[in-house]
Design a protein around this motif. Structure first.
Motif, short mmCIF file in Angstrom:
data_model
loop_
_atom_site.label_atom_id
_atom_site.label_comp_id
_atom_site.label_asym_id
_atom_site.label_seq_id
_atom_site.Cartn_x
_atom_site.Cartn_y
_atom_site.Cartn_z
N CYS A 164 45.19 -19.62 41.94
CA CYS A 164 45.44 -18.28 41.46
C CYS A 164 45.19 -17.45 42.63
O CYS A 164 45.92 -16.44 42.67
N LEU A 165 44.26 -17.85 43.35
CA LEU A 165 43.74 -16.79 44.41
C LEU A 165 44.69 -16.68 45.78
O LEU A 165 44.37 -15.84 46.36
N LEU A 166 45.31 -17.70 45.73
CA LEU A 166 46.36 -17.91 46.83
C LEU A 166 47.26 -16.90 46.55
O LEU A 166 47.93 -16.04 47.26
N ARG A 167 47.74 -16.87 45.15
CA ARG A 167 48.96 -15.62 44.95
C ARG A 167 48.33 -14.40 44.80
O ARG A 167 49.05 -13.41 45.25
N PHE A 168 47.18 -14.26 44.29
CA PHE A 168 46.78 -12.67 44.11
C PHE A 168 45.18 -12.84 44.46
O PHE A 168 44.42 -12.77 43.70
N PRO A 169 45.06 -12.75 45.81
CA PRO A 169 43.52 -12.91 46.55
C PRO A 169 42.64 -11.73 45.92
O PRO A 169 41.21 -12.02 45.78
N SER A 170 43.05 -10.78 45.25
CA SER A 170 42.24 -9.57 44.86
C SER A 170 41.84 -9.55 43.69
O SER A 170 40.95 -8.91 43.02
N ARG A 171 42.46 -10.39 42.65
CA ARG A 171 42.18 -10.54 41.36
C ARG A 171 40.85 -11.60 40.97
O ARG A 171 40.96 -12.58 41.82
N GLN A 172 40.47 -11.27 40.09
CA GLN A 172 39.21 -12.26 39.60
C GLN A 172 39.72 -13.26 38.71
O GLN A 172 40.56 -13.07 37.98
N CYS A 173 39.25 -14.57 39.22
CA CYS A 173 39.64 -15.62 38.64
C CYS A 173 38.36 -16.52 38.21
O CYS A 173 37.70 -16.86 39.15
N LEU A 174 38.05 -16.83 36.95
CA LEU A 174 36.46 -17.31 36.46
C LEU A 174 36.63 -18.33 35.70
O LEU A 174 36.16 -18.39 34.58
N PRO A 175 37.09 -19.83 36.14
CA PRO A 175 37.13 -20.48 35.21
C PRO A 175 35.68 -21.13 34.90
O PRO A 175 35.34 -21.77 33.80
N THR A 176 34.80 -21.27 35.91
CA THR A 176 33.40 -21.55 35.80
C THR A 176 32.33 -20.60 36.06
O THR A 176 32.72 -19.82 37.00
N VAL A 177 31.10 -20.88 35.63
CA VAL A 177 30.14 -19.83 36.03
C VAL A 177 28.94 -20.72 36.18
O VAL A 177 28.92 -22.03 35.85
#
Length: 370
Positions: free
Chosen positions: A27-40
Motif C-alpha cells: 500500500c505504502l509503495l503505491r501511496f507513501p503519504s496515505r495512512q495504512c493501519l492493519p495492526t496496532v
C-alpha cells in the motif's frame, strides 16, 4: 496513549502478521503519504489486528432514553458524550515511540485518551445504534494523522469528528478531514487506492476493489478474529451531587483568580447578572451550545437595561482545573479598566454517566450606561 517501542510480541499468528506487513508495504509503495493501519499495539505492548477493536458496544442507557424517538438527536448526543471524555495530548513525539491503543472499557476507566480511542468508542456506539459505521484513518486540520468515524445514513456518507462531536456531509467543505488513507470495520481493512484522497473527491464504496484494496479477500479469507473489546460496558449513574459541589468550588476559585489578577482594583460582582447567567448555562448544555447564544444576549441585555454587558461562555470537558483558569485568563476580562466596572461569573457542571463532566463558565463585564 504513547509508549516506548521495544521488540513487541504479538496476539496474532505469524502468518497473519507477515501478511499484514506485506499488505502495508504494498500500500505504502503505491501511496507513501496515505495512512495504512492493519495492526496496532495494545497497552500491553502486543501487536493486535486492528479489526479486533471494532465491535458494537452499548452507550449509557440514560443517553438513549433522552430522545427515545429521535435517532438523529441520539446520535448527536452520543457523539457529544464521546467528545466530552478528556483528550490526553500525545506526548511530544520522538524516535522510538509508537501509539498504544486501549480498549473502550480501559479508555472509559482512565477517562483520557487520544483520537483513536475516541474514534473507536464512537464507531462502536454507532454500530450498537444500528448504523453502518467504519473507523477512518486519515489526516485532518489541525491534528495531522488522526482517526474519524464514517457512517452511511439517509443515503449519504457522514464524517464524524470524535474530538468535537461534530458531523459533516461528505461534500461539506468545512469538514476538517483533509484526506483518507484507510477504512476499518470489525472484519476488514480497506486501503484507499483511488487517484484522490480528499473526502470530497473519493468514492467510499469499499466493495469496489479498483478503489479500495481489502486486506481479507478470497485469497486470504477473514479468520473470524475475536474482539479485544468487553462484552458490554458498565456505567455508574451520573453523580449530580458531586457535580453541584464541583460547580460551587470552581466558581469560588475562578472569582478569586479574577480578583488576584486585578491587584490594584476593587472587583465588584453583580449578583443579579450572575444569577441570570446561572439560569442560562444549563440551556446551553441542553442545546449543545447551538443557536441560543444570540437570543440569550438580547434577553440578558433586556434584563440588565441600565448596563452594557460583554462576555461569553467557555465550554470544556472537565479533567482538571488549570485549563479552565487558563481559559478564563485568556478572555482578558480582568484587564478591563473602566471606572465603575462590575463583573459576573457563573459556572455550570453537567454530570454524565461514568464521571464524564461538561463544564460551562460564563464570564462577563458590565458597565452602567450613563
Amino acid at each position: 496513549m504513547r509508549a516506548y517501542s521495544g521488540s513487541f510480541d504479538s496476539q496474532e499468528d505469524e502468518k497473519l502478521l507477515q501478511a499484514a506487513e506485506k499488505y502495508q508495504a504494498e500500500c505504502l509503495l503505491r501511496f507513501p503519504s496515505r495512512q495504512c493501519l492493519p495492526t496496532v499495539i495494545d497497552i500491553n505492548g502486543k501487536t493486535v489486528f486492528v479489526t479486533r477493536y471494532v465491535k458494537p458496544l452499548n452507550p449509557p442507557e440514560e443517553l438513549l432514553q433522552l430522545y427515545a424517538n429521535n435517532p438523529q438527536a441520539t446520535s448527536e448526543l452520543v457523539a457529544r458524550y464521546v467528545a466530552l471524555i478528556p483528550f490526553l495530548p500525545d506526548s511530544v513525539s520522538f524516535a522510538g515511540i509508537c501509539d498504544l491503543w486501549s480498549t473502550s472499557d480501559q479508555f472509559l476507566d482512565l477517562l483520557a485518551g487520544d483520537e483513536e480511542e475516541h474514534a473507536v468508542l464512537l464507531c462502536n456506539y454507532f454500530l450498537a445504534l444500528g448504523k453502518k459505521s467504519w473507523l477512518l484513518i486519515g489526516n485532518a486540520i489541525p491534528e495531522g494523522v488522526t482517526a474519524y468515524v464514517l457512517t452511511w445514513e439517509q443515503n449519504q456518507y457522514v464524517i464524524w469528528n470524535p474530538r468535537s462531536g461534530c458531523s459533516y456531509g461528505q461534500y461539506d467543505t468545512f469538514c476538517p478531514l483533509q484526506n483518507v488513507g484507510c477504512l476499518i470495520s470489525g472484519d476488514n481493512v480497506w486501503f484507499n487506492i483511488q487517484q484522490y484522497d480528499s473526502p470530497l473527491r473519493i468514492n467510499f464504496d469499499v466493495h469496489k476493489p479498483k478503489l479500495w484494496k481489502p486486506f481479507f479477500s478470497r485469497s486470504l479469507p477473514f479468520p473470524g478474529l475475536s474482539s479485544v473489546q468487553p462484552e458490554a460496558l458498565f456505567y455508574p449513574r451520573a453523580d449530580e451531587a458531586a457535580a453541584l459541589e464541583l460547580q460551587g468550588r470552581l466558581e469560588k476559585i475562578l472569582k478569586e483568580k479574577i480578583m488576584d489578577w486585578r491587584p490594584r482594583h476593587l472587583t465588584r460582582w453583580n449578583r443579579y447578572c450572575t444569577s441570570a447567567l446561572r439560569h442560562f448555562l444549563p440551556l446551553l448544555e441542553e442545546n449543545r451550545g447551538k443557536d441560543i447564544e444570540d437570543d440569550h444576549q438580547a434577553e440578558l441585555q433586556k434584563q440588565l437595561g441600565d448596563y452594557r454587558v460583554s462576555g461569553f461562555p467557555i465550554h470544556v470537558p472537565f479533567s482538571e482545573i488549570s485549563p479552565l483558569i487558563e481559559a478564563v485568563y485568556t478572555t482578558g476580562v480582568h484587564n478591563i479598566d473602566v471606572p465603575n466596572i462590575e463583573f459576573a461569573l457563573a459556572v455550570y457542571v453537567h454530570a454524565y454517566p461514568k464521571s464524564v463532566l461538561s463544564v460551562w463558565v460564563y464570564v462577563a463585564s458590565l458597565v452602567r450606561n450613563r
